[in-house]
Design a protein around this motif. Structure first.
Motif, PDB file in Angstrom:
ATOM      1  N   LEU A   1     -21.048  -6.218  72.076  1.00 15.73           N
ATOM      2  CA  LEU A   1     -21.011  -7.378  71.193  1.00 15.73           C
ATOM      3  C   LEU A   1     -22.333  -7.520  70.457  1.00 15.73           C
ATOM      4  CD1 LEU A   1     -19.795 -10.120  70.188  1.00 15.73           C
ATOM      5  CD2 LEU A   1     -20.817 -11.158  72.238  1.00 15.73           C
ATOM      6  N   GLN A   2     -22.247  -7.738  69.149  1.00 17.76           N
ATOM      7  CA  GLN A   2     -23.405  -8.152  68.374  1.00 17.76           C
ATOM      8  C   GLN A   2     -23.026  -9.447  67.670  1.00 17.76           C
ATOM      9  OE1 GLN A   2     -25.498  -5.237  66.088  1.00 17.76           O
ATOM     10  NE2 GLN A   2     -26.574  -6.759  64.850  1.00 17.76           N
ATOM     11  N   ILE A   3     -23.858 -10.475  67.836  1.00 24.12           N
ATOM     12  CA  ILE A   3     -23.523 -11.789  67.297  1.00 24.12           C
ATOM     13  C   ILE A   3     -24.740 -12.393  66.613  1.00 24.12           C
ATOM     14  CG2 ILE A   3     -23.983 -12.879  69.531  1.00 24.12           C
ATOM     15  CD1 ILE A   3     -21.764 -14.918  68.832  1.00 24.12           C
ATOM     16  N   GLY A   4     -24.521 -13.019  65.473  1.00 19.06           N
ATOM     17  CA  GLY A   4     -25.617 -13.647  64.741  1.00 19.06           C
ATOM     18  C   GLY A   4     -25.368 -13.582  63.251  1.00 19.06           C
ATOM     19  N   ARG A   5     -26.398 -13.904  62.499  1.00 21.82           N
ATOM     20  CA  ARG A   5     -26.263 -13.853  61.046  1.00 21.82           C
ATOM     21  C   ARG A   5     -25.955 -12.439  60.592  1.00 21.82           C
ATOM     22  NH1 ARG A   5     -31.202 -15.687  58.222  1.00 21.82           N
ATOM     23  NH2 ARG A   5     -32.316 -15.234  60.124  1.00 21.82           N
ATOM     24  N   LEU A   6     -25.101 -12.327  59.610  1.00 15.34           N
ATOM     25  CA  LEU A   6     -24.663 -11.018  59.132  1.00 15.34           C
ATOM     26  C   LEU A   6     -25.522 -10.627  57.942  1.00 15.34           C
ATOM     27  CD1 LEU A   6     -22.526  -9.240  60.351  1.00 15.34           C
ATOM     28  CD2 LEU A   6     -20.942  -9.987  58.603  1.00 15.34           C
ATOM     29  N   VAL A   7     -26.732 -10.184  58.259  1.00 14.48           N
ATOM     30  CA  VAL A   7     -27.681  -9.725  57.243  1.00 14.48           C
ATOM     31  C   VAL A   7     -28.225  -8.377  57.699  1.00 14.48           C
ATOM     32  CG1 VAL A   7     -28.300 -12.022  56.391  1.00 14.48           C
ATOM     33  CG2 VAL A   7     -29.522 -11.079  58.359  1.00 14.48           C
ATOM     34  N   PRO A   8     -28.639  -7.503  56.756  1.00 19.29           N
ATOM     35  CA  PRO A   8     -29.025  -6.137  57.135  1.00 19.29           C
ATOM     36  C   PRO A   8     -30.102  -6.060  58.205  1.00 19.29           C
ATOM     37  CG  PRO A   8     -28.698  -6.261  54.761  1.00 19.29           C
ATOM     38  CD  PRO A   8     -28.571  -7.676  55.277  1.00 19.29           C
ATOM     39  N   ARG A   9     -31.085  -6.972  58.188  1.00 21.50           N
ATOM     40  CA  ARG A   9     -32.192  -6.851  59.139  1.00 21.50           C
ATOM     41  C   ARG A   9     -31.760  -7.029  60.585  1.00 21.50           C
ATOM     42  NH1 ARG A   9     -34.481 -11.125  61.742  1.00 21.50           N
ATOM     43  NH2 ARG A   9     -34.107 -13.234  60.983  1.00 21.50           N
ATOM     44  N   LYS A  10     -30.552  -7.577  60.819  1.00 25.52           N
ATOM     45  CA  LYS A  10     -30.090  -7.767  62.194  1.00 25.52           C
ATOM     46  C   LYS A  10     -29.624  -6.463  62.841  1.00 25.52           C
ATOM     47  CE  LYS A  10     -30.653 -12.264  62.678  1.00 25.52           C
ATOM     48  NZ  LYS A  10     -31.517 -12.864  63.721  1.00 25.52           N
ATOM     49  N   GLY A  11     -29.479  -5.386  62.043  1.00 30.35           N
ATOM     50  CA  GLY A  11     -29.269  -4.069  62.619  1.00 30.35           C
ATOM     51  C   GLY A  11     -27.856  -3.711  63.004  1.00 30.35           C
ATOM     52  N   ALA A  12     -26.845  -4.381  62.435  1.00 30.92           N
ATOM     53  CA  ALA A  12     -25.467  -4.008  62.780  1.00 30.92           C
ATOM     54  C   ALA A  12     -25.160  -2.566  62.409  1.00 30.92           C
ATOM     55  CB  ALA A  12     -24.486  -4.961  62.086  1.00 30.92           C
ATOM     56  N   ALA A  13     -25.811  -2.062  61.365  1.00 32.78           N
ATOM     57  CA  ALA A  13     -25.610  -0.659  60.995  1.00 32.78           C
ATOM     58  C   ALA A  13     -26.076   0.277  62.116  1.00 32.78           C
ATOM     59  CB  ALA A  13     -26.354  -0.348  59.688  1.00 32.78           C
ATOM     60  N   VAL A  14     -27.131  -0.119  62.815  1.00 28.92           N
ATOM     61  CA  VAL A  14     -27.623   0.686  63.945  1.00 28.92           C
ATOM     62  C   VAL A  14     -26.604   0.658  65.082  1.00 28.92           C
ATOM     63  CG1 VAL A  14     -29.504   0.968  65.609  1.00 28.92           C
ATOM     64  CG2 VAL A  14     -30.011   0.191  63.285  1.00 28.92           C
TER      65      VAL A  14
ATOM     66  N   ALA B   1     -14.191 -10.246  51.848  1.00 29.04           N
ATOM     67  CA  ALA B   1     -14.893 -10.284  50.570  1.00 29.04           C
ATOM     68  C   ALA B   1     -16.408 -10.258  50.727  1.00 29.04           C
ATOM     69  CB  ALA B   1     -14.488 -11.539  49.793  1.00 29.04           C
ATOM     70  N   ASP B   2     -16.889 -10.292  51.952  1.00 27.97           N
ATOM     71  CA  ASP B   2     -18.333 -10.354  52.177  1.00 27.97           C
ATOM     72  C   ASP B   2     -18.982  -8.998  51.903  1.00 27.97           C
ATOM     73  OD1 ASP B   2     -20.626 -11.997  53.492  1.00 27.97           O
ATOM     74  OD2 ASP B   2     -20.692 -10.038  54.491  1.00 27.97           O
ATOM     75  N   PRO B   3     -20.026  -8.926  51.068  1.00 30.40           N
ATOM     76  CA  PRO B   3     -20.652  -7.631  50.733  1.00 30.40           C
ATOM     77  C   PRO B   3     -21.197  -6.898  51.948  1.00 30.40           C
ATOM     78  CG  PRO B   3     -21.366  -9.343  49.204  1.00 30.40           C
ATOM     79  CD  PRO B   3     -20.610 -10.038  50.291  1.00 30.40           C
ATOM     80  N   GLU B   4     -21.784  -7.631  52.899  1.00 27.31           N
ATOM     81  CA  GLU B   4     -22.341  -6.966  54.077  1.00 27.31           C
ATOM     82  C   GLU B   4     -21.235  -6.408  54.956  1.00 27.31           C
ATOM     83  OE1 GLU B   4     -25.376  -5.687  56.863  1.00 27.31           O
ATOM     84  OE2 GLU B   4     -25.112  -5.876  54.698  1.00 27.31           O
ATOM     85  N   VAL B   5     -20.132  -7.117  55.072  1.00 27.90           N
ATOM     86  CA  VAL B   5     -19.001  -6.591  55.844  1.00 27.90           C
ATOM     87  C   VAL B   5     -18.449  -5.336  55.188  1.00 27.90           C
ATOM     88  CG1 VAL B   5     -16.651  -7.053  56.626  1.00 27.90           C
ATOM     89  CG2 VAL B   5     -18.395  -8.821  56.846  1.00 27.90           C
ATOM     90  N   ARG B   6     -18.321  -5.352  53.873  1.00 26.27           N
ATOM     91  CA  ARG B   6     -17.831  -4.156  53.176  1.00 26.27           C
ATOM     92  C   ARG B   6     -18.769  -2.978  53.392  1.00 26.27           C
ATOM     93  NH1 ARG B   6     -16.639  -7.799  48.734  1.00 26.27           N
ATOM     94  NH2 ARG B   6     -18.399  -6.913  47.585  1.00 26.27           N
ATOM     95  N   ARG B   7     -20.074  -3.242  53.356  1.00 21.16           N
ATOM     96  CA  ARG B   7     -21.039  -2.154  53.584  1.00 21.16           C
ATOM     97  C   ARG B   7     -20.897  -1.601  54.996  1.00 21.16           C
ATOM     98  NH1 ARG B   7     -26.405  -1.096  55.463  1.00 21.16           N
ATOM     99  NH2 ARG B   7     -26.462  -3.104  56.547  1.00 21.16           N
ATOM    100  N   LEU B   8     -20.789  -2.487  55.968  1.00 28.63           N
ATOM    101  CA  LEU B   8     -20.703  -2.045  57.355  1.00 28.63           C
ATOM    102  C   LEU B   8     -19.380  -1.340  57.645  1.00 28.63           C
ATOM    103  CD1 LEU B   8     -22.279  -5.189  59.057  1.00 28.63           C
ATOM    104  CD2 LEU B   8     -23.334  -2.928  58.801  1.00 28.63           C
ATOM    105  N   ARG B   9     -18.307  -1.798  57.023  1.00 29.44           N
ATOM    106  CA  ARG B   9     -17.021  -1.115  57.215  1.00 29.44           C
ATOM    107  C   ARG B   9     -17.060   0.289  56.634  1.00 29.44           C
ATOM    108  NH1 ARG B   9     -12.770  -6.181  56.212  1.00 29.44           N
ATOM    109  NH2 ARG B   9     -12.553  -6.703  58.428  1.00 29.44           N
ATOM    110  N   ALA B  10     -17.737   0.440  55.513  1.00 30.10           N
ATOM    111  CA  ALA B  10     -17.873   1.776  54.923  1.00 30.10           C
ATOM    112  C   ALA B  10     -18.664   2.685  55.859  1.00 30.10           C
ATOM    113  CB  ALA B  10     -18.538   1.683  53.557  1.00 30.10           C
ATOM    114  N   LEU B  11     -19.715   2.153  56.467  1.00 31.74           N
ATOM    115  CA  LEU B  11     -20.498   2.949  57.420  1.00 31.74           C
ATOM    116  C   LEU B  11     -19.655   3.315  58.644  1.00 31.74           C
ATOM    117  CD1 LEU B  11     -23.914   1.025  57.346  1.00 31.74           C
ATOM    118  CD2 LEU B  11     -23.431   3.280  56.367  1.00 31.74           C
ATOM    119  N   ALA B  12     -18.826   2.377  59.100  1.00 31.55           N
ATOM    120  CA  ALA B  12     -17.979   2.656  60.256  1.00 31.55           C
ATOM    121  C   ALA B  12     -16.961   3.753  59.946  1.00 31.55           C
ATOM    122  CB  ALA B  12     -17.271   1.374  60.704  1.00 31.55           C
ATOM    123  N   ARG B  13     -16.388   3.702  58.729  1.00 28.29           N
ATOM    124  CA  ARG B  13     -15.447   4.761  58.338  1.00 28.29           C
ATOM    125  C   ARG B  13     -16.148   6.115  58.296  1.00 28.29           C
ATOM    126  NH1 ARG B  13     -13.616   0.631  54.813  1.00 28.29           N
ATOM    127  NH2 ARG B  13     -14.886   1.466  53.102  1.00 28.29           N
TER     128      ARG B  13
END
Length: 413
Positions: free
Chosen positions: A224-237, A263-275
């Motif tokens: 689980l990763q929980i918190g603000r959905l901004v790049p510095r939080k490291g969800a991509a990692v 529609a969230d840009p950060e979610v779209r970015r992270l989904r692309a990375l997951a794919r």
């Protein structure tokens, strides 16, 4: 008009211009500061004080005052348009915010004001100078650190670092939340004698190992990763690390409401990375999570990941530990204080998916070790980070400031 210093109960003004304690967590500008201000206020009220939280009116129709809990009231300040505005665009409205504070405090001055985040500090000092109200300040994040990590992506006003330095020089006391921040403040030029360290806290009665857990998916393990959905939080990692952990799902909680998550840009970015990493079927985005649902979500996880690039404190680590869930966090900022490695979790280098995956794998493979870490984390949260302890330490700082203030005024005369 100067506030009268009382030796018993205090009238305390907490100023949090963008981080309302009434906000739903997980948005771009709604996270740890909101939690901190709300619970600090409640714990100070539990100690007999009267607390008013001043936050910007960010929607039309909000009442001027909202009772939050016994002894705590939220005051909505008219400063700029009554709509959501990114916090980095709020600086032009701080003079209006400060004037409103001055008008209120002239009628009923607090014994002390405690501002949270640099723009709140500017507005607070503006009002406090006119009325002789002592000011303590908590930065929550520093512009120099943000600039160092985000570079050209930093959207802070260009004058932020200079104004933060002036704020440190003008406040009666700076309350830092971790040892790493003290080093950063010294580099900023804040005198060491003006800094006290009081950590953030956690509600150890709400965040507990006992209670319901959110439903799990079919895979053996949940991260689980929980918190603000901004790049510095490291969800991509976390997503990159998931590719090395084939038996786990990753739940990413935070961001806009579930109905708007796509529609969230950060979610779209992270989904692309997951794919691209081949793990899209094992990553789930929940959107923003109501505060009452957070403990059950934390209990449902085998591990909580906190791989931020930088983290001024990191309240999620405390919430996970209080729930008895081990944490794997990046060794940055306040997480180096809150997470005891190897006792309550693991600390890894920031931006290193392989290290994150290796630490997570070691804990996932060993249920007994996870249980031991969880128990140690719960003990650590109880002993060090309960809001009653944090409020007591904060009150000690307040009383030190109030005790010194008359001597400082006499000396100036």
């Amino acid at each position: 008009m100067t506030a009268t210093v009382r030796h018993g109960a205090l009238a305390i003004a907490l100023v949090s211009e963008h981080a309302s304690p009434l906000a739903v967590l997980g948005g771009v500008d709604a996270g740890g500061q909101n939690v901190h201000v709300a619970h600090l206020a409640g714990a100070l009220a539990d100690r007999g004080h009267q607390v008013t939280i001043h936050t910007r009116r960010d929607a039309p129709g909000l009442p001027d005052r909202v009772p939050l809990s016994p002894g705590v009231e939220v005051c909505h300040v008219p400063a700029g348009p009554a709509r959501e505005i990114p916090k980095d665009e709020l600086l032009p409205f701080m003079p209006e915010f400060g004037r409103h504070l001055a008008r209120q405090w002239e009628l009923a001055p607090p014994d002390l004001a405690h501002s949270h985040f640099w723009m709140s500090g500017l507005a607070t000092l503006q009002a406090a100078r006119e009325l002789g109200v002592p000011v303590t300040h908590t930065y929550h994040a520093l512009g120099a650190v943000k600039k160092r990590h985000q570079g050209v992506a930093d959207t802070s006003p260009p004058e932020r670092i200079l104004l933060e330095r002036e704020l440190g020089e003008s406040s009666d006391r700076i309350i830092a939340t971790c040892r790493d921040e003290v080093v950063e403040l010294a580099a900023l030029g804040v005198p060491a004698g003006r800094i006290s360290v009081v950590p953030c806290g956690v509600d150890t009665e709400r965040f507990t190992p006992d209670g319901p857990a959110a439903p799990r998916g079919p895979l053996p393990h949940r991260l689980l990763q929980i918190g603000r959905l901004v790049p510095r939080k490291g969800a991509a990692v976390s997503i990159a690390a998931l590719a090395l952990l084939p038996d786990a799902e990753l739940v990413i909680a935070g961001g806009p409401p579930p109905g708007r998550i796509g529609a969230d840009p950060e979610v779209r970015r992270l989904r692309a990375l997951a794919r691209k990493a081949g793990v899209a079927d094992r990553v789930r985005f929940t959107g923003g999570v109501p505060p009452e649902d957070v403990p059950a979500l934390l209990r449902s996880a085998d591990l909580v990941l906190c791989p931020a690039d930088y983290e001024p404190f990191g309240i999620v680590t405390l919430e996970a530990m209080a729930c008895g869930t081990p944490v794997v966090a990046s060794a940055v900022g306040g997480q180096m204080d809150s997470v005891a490695d190897p006792g309550s979790g693991r600390l890894v280098p920031p931006g290193d998916p392989a290290a994150l995956a290796a630490a997570a794998s070691g804990l996932l493979r060993n249920p007994q070790l996870r249980e031991t870490c969880g128990l140690a984390g719960r003990r650590r949260a109880l002993l060090r980070y309960g809001w009653n302890r944090v409020a007591a330490a904060t009150e000690t700082v307040y009383r030190d400031v109030l005790a010194l203030r008359p001597a400082a005024v006499t000396g100036a005369a």
